[in-house]
Design a protein around this motif. Structure first.
Motif, PDB file in Angstrom:
ATOM      1  N   ASP A 253       0.825  -1.209   0.000  1.00 40.79           N
ATOM      2  CA  ASP A 253       0.000   0.000   0.000  1.00 40.79           C
ATOM      3  C   ASP A 253       0.862   1.263   0.000  1.00 40.79           C
ATOM      4  OD1 ASP A 253      -2.293  -1.512  -0.017  1.00 40.79           O
ATOM      5  OD2 ASP A 253      -2.715  -1.293   2.127  1.00 40.79           O
ATOM      6  N   ALA A 254       2.095   1.151   0.542  1.00 40.56           N
ATOM      7  CA  ALA A 254       2.993   2.309   0.607  1.00 40.56           C
ATOM      8  C   ALA A 254       3.817   2.478  -0.666  1.00 40.56           C
ATOM      9  CB  ALA A 254       3.920   2.178   1.807  1.00 40.56           C
ATOM     10  N   GLY A 255       3.665   1.549  -1.615  1.00 41.59           N
ATOM     11  CA  GLY A 255       4.348   1.719  -2.892  1.00 41.59           C
ATOM     12  C   GLY A 255       5.321   0.623  -3.275  1.00 41.59           C
ATOM     13  N   ALA A 256       5.615  -0.302  -2.359  1.00 42.51           N
ATOM     14  CA  ALA A 256       6.486  -1.429  -2.721  1.00 42.51           C
ATOM     15  C   ALA A 256       5.762  -2.320  -3.719  1.00 42.51           C
ATOM     16  CB  ALA A 256       6.873  -2.222  -1.481  1.00 42.51           C
ATOM     17  N   ASP A 257       6.498  -2.857  -4.671  1.00 45.49           N
ATOM     18  CA  ASP A 257       5.853  -3.768  -5.623  1.00 45.49           C
ATOM     19  C   ASP A 257       6.418  -5.186  -5.559  1.00 45.49           C
ATOM     20  OD1 ASP A 257       8.283  -3.019  -6.758  1.00 45.49           O
ATOM     21  OD2 ASP A 257       7.485  -2.697  -8.774  1.00 45.49           O
ATOM     22  N   ILE A 258       7.478  -5.400  -4.768  1.00 49.91           N
ATOM     23  CA  ILE A 258       8.044  -6.741  -4.560  1.00 49.91           C
ATOM     24  C   ILE A 258       8.452  -6.853  -3.096  1.00 49.91           C
ATOM     25  CG2 ILE A 258       9.884  -8.358  -5.171  1.00 49.91           C
ATOM     26  CD1 ILE A 258      10.095  -6.864  -7.891  1.00 49.91           C
ATOM     27  N   VAL A 259       8.024  -7.930  -2.433  1.00 47.65           N
ATOM     28  CA  VAL A 259       8.391  -8.168  -1.035  1.00 47.65           C
ATOM     29  C   VAL A 259       9.004  -9.553  -0.901  1.00 47.65           C
ATOM     30  CG1 VAL A 259       7.554  -8.423   1.343  1.00 47.65           C
ATOM     31  CG2 VAL A 259       6.640  -6.604  -0.114  1.00 47.65           C
ATOM     32  N   PHE A 260      10.145  -9.607  -0.275  1.00 49.50           N
ATOM     33  CA  PHE A 260      10.873 -10.865   0.009  1.00 49.50           C
ATOM     34  C   PHE A 260      10.583 -11.262   1.448  1.00 49.50           C
ATOM     35  CE2 PHE A 260      15.380 -12.457   1.229  1.00 49.50           C
ATOM     36  CZ  PHE A 260      15.062 -13.788   0.966  1.00 49.50           C
ATOM     37  N   HIS A 261      10.204 -12.509   1.654  1.00 47.75           N
ATOM     38  CA  HIS A 261       9.970 -12.962   3.027  1.00 47.75           C
ATOM     39  C   HIS A 261      10.986 -14.017   3.438  1.00 47.75           C
ATOM     40  CE1 HIS A 261       8.482 -17.154   3.353  1.00 47.75           C
ATOM     41  NE2 HIS A 261       8.092 -17.012   2.088  1.00 47.75           N
ATOM     42  N   ALA A 262      11.383 -13.974   4.700  1.00 42.40           N
ATOM     43  CA  ALA A 262      12.143 -15.044   5.338  1.00 42.40           C
ATOM     44  C   ALA A 262      11.412 -15.324   6.637  1.00 42.40           C
ATOM     45  CB  ALA A 262      13.585 -14.628   5.584  1.00 42.40           C
ATOM     46  N   ALA A 263      10.239 -15.943   6.506  1.00 43.78           N
ATOM     47  CA  ALA A 263       9.320 -16.051   7.635  1.00 43.78           C
ATOM     48  C   ALA A 263       8.657 -17.418   7.763  1.00 43.78           C
ATOM     49  CB  ALA A 263       8.242 -14.967   7.504  1.00 43.78           C
ATOM     50  N   GLY A 264       9.258 -18.443   7.151  1.00 40.65           N
ATOM     51  CA  GLY A 264       8.700 -19.782   7.305  1.00 40.65           C
ATOM     52  C   GLY A 264       7.259 -19.853   6.851  1.00 40.65           C
ATOM     53  N   GLY A 265       6.411 -20.461   7.687  1.00 43.90           N
ATOM     54  CA  GLY A 265       5.005 -20.642   7.351  1.00 43.90           C
ATOM     55  C   GLY A 265       4.234 -19.350   7.229  1.00 43.90           C
ATOM     56  N   SER A 266       4.759 -18.251   7.762  1.00 46.85           N
ATOM     57  CA  SER A 266       4.091 -16.948   7.645  1.00 46.85           C
ATOM     58  C   SER A 266       4.170 -16.394   6.232  1.00 46.85           C
ATOM     59  CB  SER A 266       4.700 -15.946   8.625  1.00 46.85           C
ATOM     60  OG  SER A 266       4.570 -16.373   9.962  1.00 46.85           O
ATOM     61  N   GLY A 267       5.040 -16.958   5.425  1.00 44.64           N
ATOM     62  CA  GLY A 267       5.216 -16.453   4.064  1.00 44.64           C
ATOM     63  C   GLY A 267       3.966 -16.533   3.217  1.00 44.64           C
ATOM     64  N   SER A 268       3.075 -17.469   3.522  1.00 45.59           N
ATOM     65  CA  SER A 268       1.846 -17.578   2.734  1.00 45.59           C
ATOM     66  C   SER A 268       1.022 -16.305   2.850  1.00 45.59           C
ATOM     67  CB  SER A 268       1.027 -18.793   3.181  1.00 45.59           C
ATOM     68  OG  SER A 268       0.642 -18.683   4.547  1.00 45.59           O
ATOM     69  N   GLY A 269       1.122 -15.630   4.007  1.00 46.47           N
ATOM     70  CA  GLY A 269       0.427 -14.360   4.165  1.00 46.47           C
ATOM     71  C   GLY A 269       1.006 -13.271   3.285  1.00 46.47           C
ATOM     72  N   VAL A 270       2.327 -13.282   3.102  1.00 49.01           N
ATOM     73  CA  VAL A 270       2.972 -12.330   2.194  1.00 49.01           C
ATOM     74  C   VAL A 270       2.501 -12.573   0.769  1.00 49.01           C
ATOM     75  CG1 VAL A 270       5.185 -11.543   1.270  1.00 49.01           C
ATOM     76  CG2 VAL A 270       4.982 -12.108   3.711  1.00 49.01           C
ATOM     77  N   PHE A 271       2.421 -13.835   0.380  1.00 47.61           N
ATOM     78  CA  PHE A 271       1.944 -14.150  -0.970  1.00 47.61           C
ATOM     79  C   PHE A 271       0.499 -13.688  -1.154  1.00 47.61           C
ATOM     80  CE2 PHE A 271       4.927 -18.062  -0.715  1.00 47.61           C
ATOM     81  CZ  PHE A 271       6.022 -17.275  -1.002  1.00 47.61           C
ATOM     82  N   GLN A 272      -0.310 -13.866  -0.124  1.00 54.74           N
ATOM     83  CA  GLN A 272      -1.714 -13.453  -0.218  1.00 54.74           C
ATOM     84  C   GLN A 272      -1.821 -11.946  -0.385  1.00 54.74           C
ATOM     85  OE1 GLN A 272      -4.525 -15.698  -0.206  1.00 54.74           O
ATOM     86  NE2 GLN A 272      -5.260 -13.799  -1.139  1.00 54.74           N
ATOM     87  N   ALA A 273      -0.992 -11.215   0.346  1.00 54.78           N
ATOM     88  CA  ALA A 273      -0.997  -9.752   0.220  1.00 54.78           C
ATOM     89  C   ALA A 273      -0.595  -9.327  -1.184  1.00 54.78           C
ATOM     90  CB  ALA A 273      -0.056  -9.132   1.255  1.00 54.78           C
ATOM     91  N   ALA A 274       0.394 -10.024  -1.756  1.00 52.08           N
ATOM     92  CA  ALA A 274       0.816  -9.717  -3.128  1.00 52.08           C
ATOM     93  C   ALA A 274      -0.316  -9.972  -4.108  1.00 52.08           C
ATOM     94  CB  ALA A 274       2.045 -10.540  -3.495  1.00 52.08           C
ATOM     95  N   ALA A 275      -1.014 -11.096  -3.923  1.00 53.48           N
ATOM     96  CA  ALA A 275      -2.126 -11.427  -4.816  1.00 53.48           C
ATOM     97  C   ALA A 275      -3.260 -10.417  -4.678  1.00 53.48           C
ATOM     98  CB  ALA A 275      -2.630 -12.834  -4.507  1.00 53.48           C
ATOM     99  N   ASP A 276      -3.527  -9.992  -3.459  1.00 53.75           N
ATOM    100  CA  ASP A 276      -4.624  -9.056  -3.213  1.00 53.75           C
ATOM    101  C   ASP A 276      -4.365  -7.682  -3.835  1.00 53.75           C
ATOM    102  OD1 ASP A 276      -5.908 -11.007  -1.759  1.00 53.75           O
ATOM    103  OD2 ASP A 276      -5.322 -10.218   0.201  1.00 53.75           O
ATOM    104  N   THR A 277      -3.090  -7.313  -3.949  1.00 50.52           N
ATOM    105  CA  THR A 277      -2.744  -5.966  -4.418  1.00 50.52           C
ATOM    106  C   THR A 277      -2.190  -5.946  -5.842  1.00 50.52           C
ATOM    107  OG1 THR A 277      -0.532  -6.156  -3.429  1.00 50.52           O
ATOM    108  CG2 THR A 277      -2.270  -5.163  -2.068  1.00 50.52           C
ATOM    109  N   GLY A 278      -2.092  -7.115  -6.464  1.00 46.30           N
ATOM    110  CA  GLY A 278      -1.582  -7.164  -7.829  1.00 46.30           C
ATOM    111  C   GLY A 278      -0.089  -6.945  -7.925  1.00 46.30           C
ATOM    112  N   ASN A 279       0.626  -7.348  -6.894  1.00 46.96           N
ATOM    113  CA  ASN A 279       2.082  -7.191  -6.874  1.00 46.96           C
ATOM    114  C   ASN A 279       2.767  -8.552  -6.859  1.00 46.96           C
ATOM    115  OD1 ASN A 279       2.614  -4.190  -6.681  1.00 46.96           O
ATOM    116  ND2 ASN A 279       1.145  -4.431  -4.999  1.00 46.96           N
ATOM    117  N   ARG A 280       4.068  -8.544  -6.570  1.00 45.15           N
ATOM    118  CA  ARG A 280       4.831  -9.799  -6.595  1.00 45.15           C
ATOM    119  C   ARG A 280       5.591  -9.998  -5.288  1.00 45.15           C
ATOM    120  NH1 ARG A 280       7.802  -9.638 -12.393  1.00 45.15           N
ATOM    121  NH2 ARG A 280       8.013  -7.428 -11.854  1.00 45.15           N
ATOM    122  N   ALA A 281       6.034 -11.246  -5.082  1.00 45.85           N
ATOM    123  CA  ALA A 281       6.744 -11.602  -3.857  1.00 45.85           C
ATOM    124  C   ALA A 281       7.881 -12.556  -4.197  1.00 45.85           C
ATOM    125  CB  ALA A 281       5.796 -12.246  -2.848  1.00 45.85           C
ATOM    126  N   ILE A 282       8.792 -12.683  -3.245  1.00 45.39           N
ATOM    127  CA  ILE A 282       9.919 -13.613  -3.374  1.00 45.39           C
ATOM    128  C   ILE A 282       9.847 -14.591  -2.210  1.00 45.39           C
ATOM    129  CG2 ILE A 282      12.433 -13.862  -3.382  1.00 45.39           C
ATOM    130  CD1 ILE A 282      12.614 -11.074  -4.623  1.00 45.39           C
TER     131      ILE A 282
END
Length: 352
Positions: free
Chosen positions: A231-260
């Motif tokens: 929402d603040a303008g990032a378009d790619i987010v990298f996670h190192a969060a184990g099982g929490s990473g699925s939430g990062v992917f969901q946020a990317a999908a919800d906002t039309g962005n990408r994740a690592i």
């Protein structure tokens, strides 16, 4: 011979046997002995103790299991699994039960087993142990091996990829727990992104503070933090969060962005096609290869205890996944940075 004195591990064994995951046969295993087996794969009995969250995290734990699975497919044998409770208070008991039952080698997945391995390996000197993400070099243990990784090097390449593919000059990092191991991912990612674009903005957030390991199993919180970055303008987010990473992917999908993703090739491990589509790449931490190699060495009698084995870019212990084809067009730039790290021209920081 095991020590006669009553240690914590022995006391816990006397208190009762922990119910282990039923992935082995009812046949009593035969211990291979310190330093590895005699080359007979029929007796290979692997004990695998997971990090918090256990198998099914589509990341770190699953990668370790894949390594055991590959070794057993090649060598024969069986595996017995143990998953700790949420606070990890039963790690000593779990490892001790595996060793007492004759599983050998016994592998602890994650830095949280560092102290546990030291205690249990001393109690069971005829069992061979390995621990992922923890050093044993200064422990004095001759029956334990540390399997370490240059996470910062692989994360540097993830940062390079993020900066090259970002359209906003703004990326983010979500860590599971704010601790030195995860900060290696942050440091490498930030350094890689800024090597490409010194002016790039890198947002950093951690799900939980040091000592609170719930950050590796809180997808809802991971989604909130990543969503705020998008929402603040990032378009790619990298996670190192184990099982929490699925939430990062969901946020990317919800906002039309990408994740690592991280650890495993998460493009291949997620179940939801909508989440798969947002995974640009994953920073591969080849726990599977390291575990498989260790078990193979054990089966051949080639394990050297009391040492650490570093898995880095040069040994392909870390790297980037290419599934999905989203970074195919920048492979040459990524390879250039990879070679500069291997040659020593670039020294990747390990702290933010």
């Amino acid at each position: 011979m095991r020590r006669a004195r009553m240690t914590k591990a022995a006391a816990l064994l006397l208190a009762g046997s922990l119910a282990l995951a039923a992935c082995a046969s009812d046949e009593e295993p035969t211990a291979g002995g310190n330093g590895g087996g005699d080359g007979g794969s029929d007796d290979l009995q692997v004990g695998l103790a997971y990090d918090v969250g256990g198998r099914g995290d589509q990341s770190f734990n699953d990668s370790a299991y894949a390594g055991v699975e590959a070794a057993i497919a090649a060598l024969g044998g069986e595996v017995q699994e143990f998953s700790p409770n949420d606070d990890g208070s039963d790690r000593v008991e779990g490892l001790a039960n595996l060793a007492e039952a004759g599983y050998d080698p016994v592998i602890g997945v994650g830095f949280a087993y560092a102290d546990t391995i030291a205690e249990v390996a001393e109690e069971f000197p005829d069992t061979t142990f390995a621990v992922v993400d923890a050093s044993v070099a200064d422990s004095g243990l001759e029956n334990a091996t540390g399997l370490l990784f240059a996470e910062e090097q692989g994360s540097f390449l993830a940062g390079v990829a993020a900066a090259l593919k970002s359209e906003t000059g703004h990326v983010g990092f979500v860590g599971g727990v704010e601790m030195p191991l995860i900060q290696k991912f942050e440091a490498g990612f930030t350094a890689g992104a800024k090597a490409v674009d010194p002016d790039i903005q890198v947002d950093v957030e951690y799900i939980s503070p040091a000592g609170d390991f719930t950050g590796f199993g809180d997808p809802a919180r991971g989604q909130i933090l990543a969503r705020s970055m998008y929402d603040a303008g990032a378009d790619i987010v990298f996670h190192a969060a184990g099982g929490s990473g699925s939430g990062v992917f969901q946020a990317a999908a919800d906002t039309g962005n990408r994740a690592i993703g991280v650890d495993s090739d998460q493009y291949q491990t997620v179940d939801d096609p909508a989440l798969q589509a947002v995974i640009m790449t994953s920073m591969l931490k080849r726990v599977d290869n390291a575990v498989e190699a260790f078990i193979t060495d054990y089966s051949e009698g080639n394990v050297q205890g009391g040492i650490d084995i570093l898995n880095d870019l040069e040994s392909d212990g870390v790297g980037l996944a290419t599934s999905g084809g989203q970074i195919d067009d920048i492979q040459q730039q990524i390879e250039d940075y990879r070679q500069r790290i291997i040659s020593g021209e670039i020294t990747v920081p390990t702290t933010p």
